[in-house]
Design an enzyme around this catalytic site. Sequence first.
Site, mmCIF file in Angstrom:
data_model
loop_
_atom_site.group_PDB
_atom_site.id
_atom_site.type_symbol
_atom_site.label_atom_id
_atom_site.label_comp_id
_atom_site.label_asym_id
_atom_site.label_seq_id
_atom_site.Cartn_x
_atom_site.Cartn_y
_atom_site.Cartn_z
ATOM 1 N N LYS A 60 0.810 -1.221 0.000
ATOM 2 C CA LYS A 60 0.000 0.000 0.000
ATOM 3 C C LYS A 60 0.844 1.273 0.000
ATOM 4 O O LYS A 60 0.452 2.271 -0.613
ATOM 5 C CB LYS A 60 -0.990 0.009 1.167
ATOM 6 N N ASN A 64 -1.126 6.856 6.356
ATOM 7 C CA ASN A 64 -0.249 5.870 6.975
ATOM 8 C C ASN A 64 1.143 5.834 6.350
ATOM 9 O O ASN A 64 2.071 5.275 6.926
ATOM 10 C CB ASN A 64 -0.891 4.478 6.874
ATOM 11 N N HIS A 114 -1.750 -8.074 12.267
ATOM 12 C CA HIS A 114 -2.410 -7.266 13.304
ATOM 13 C C HIS A 114 -3.668 -7.944 13.864
ATOM 14 O O HIS A 114 -4.633 -7.268 14.228
ATOM 15 C CB HIS A 114 -2.794 -5.884 12.757
#
Length: 455
Positions: free
Chosen positions: A128, A151, A194
């Site tokens: 990403k 991010n 995560h």
Amino acid sequence: MTIQNDSTTITLYAGRRVIVVGLGRSGMAAAHALRDCGATVLCWDDGETARTTAASNRFEIVNPTDSGALDGVACMILAPGIPLTHPRPHPAVKAARDAGVEIIGDIELLVRARPAARYVGITGTNGKSTTTALIGHILTSAGINAAIGGNIGIPALSLPDADVYVLEMSSYQLDLTPSPAFDIAVLLNITPDHLDRHGGMPGYIDAKRRILRPRTADSLAVIGTDSDITAEIAADLRGRNPAGIAEIGRTSQPVADLIAAGRCPAIAGDHGIQNAAAAFAVAKRLGLAEADIVRGLETFPGLAHRQERVATLDGITFINDSKATNAEAAARALSAFDGIYWIAGGRDKNDGYAPLDPYLPRIRQAFLIGEAADAIDLWIAGRVPTTRSGDLSAAIHAARDAARNDDNPGPVLLSPACASFDQFPNFEIRGETFKNIVLALPARTRIVHGAKEAA
């Protein structure tokens, strides 16, 4: 320390009380943007140093769990690193819910503050950051007033006003973005990561899917179909809204031909094709001419610490892929090269190394560092020669010596497949250390690829 803020205008909470919890880069950017536009901003962080910094910037420090602390507060801006639901809600989150205070993140605040802009969101377990940077480069190279952040490391509320916002979105940030935010949403892939923060894989998938909620009737979802989970998501969306989805993969045209022809030096491998295909689809939807998109792909300089070519010394190329902190990410680099002298290891994430199995024939020798050396050696035993180097400097020197004895050497590739925290504070410092060591190596012939010579 005083933090200057030339940020997007945030007038939504002018004259109202808001509290910012979590005072890292994104939190402080939000606090400044809100205060600059007339809000009364309260701040909290569990760390004393962060609280002291905020107080030195003349913010009122208020613990949201104190009795009455949230009276009259209109909104809580929560940093994405603070647990919202799992493994358990942070005490500040519980206090806000008990007080009926809305909890959002900085991306949500940006979208509410600038509704006339267009928003491109990019998420995925891997790729990403590169895709975000690539889309931003294509747009700005074509003269589009675009701002790139999220991010990827640039807080959304420190970005200037723009016509198009290109935002990398983590699963944590998506949890804090309740509105359908994106005119164009990119979902590259989903693999386990995560899971503690989302209560398991279903929760992680749900968080990633949030990016696909259409902002308008003509919103576009760009979905990678090379992973099983995202392929299923694409099939679901295709059945409901075939005009609102673009499916991309590792063989997508025309970018595959561009990359195969060597016209995009910073984009390599099957995963690079997928990233480029996503960027191509986004740019087309935003109205760019194909020639401008191709020019952007060809001139993309790459992303630091992601398959970053550092130097070619005596014919041996050194590549910094320190951002590959898990096996799925490292697989992207291994798939892009052959004859690899691979530097791997660090702190094991306990996810295993099976995603790398198909690429072992591309590796000439592995040089293992850090705490995970035993685990990687056990996994790779008998399939690839290994050297226990211990630390990064020893690995670089040993890999170079081995490559020098090869008639047709591939690159020396740092793609650790592990976290950095056993020997380095973060992957950025690990990558910078790699570059500094490489650039200090003696060589008869030297080509430095976009990096500064070592002093």
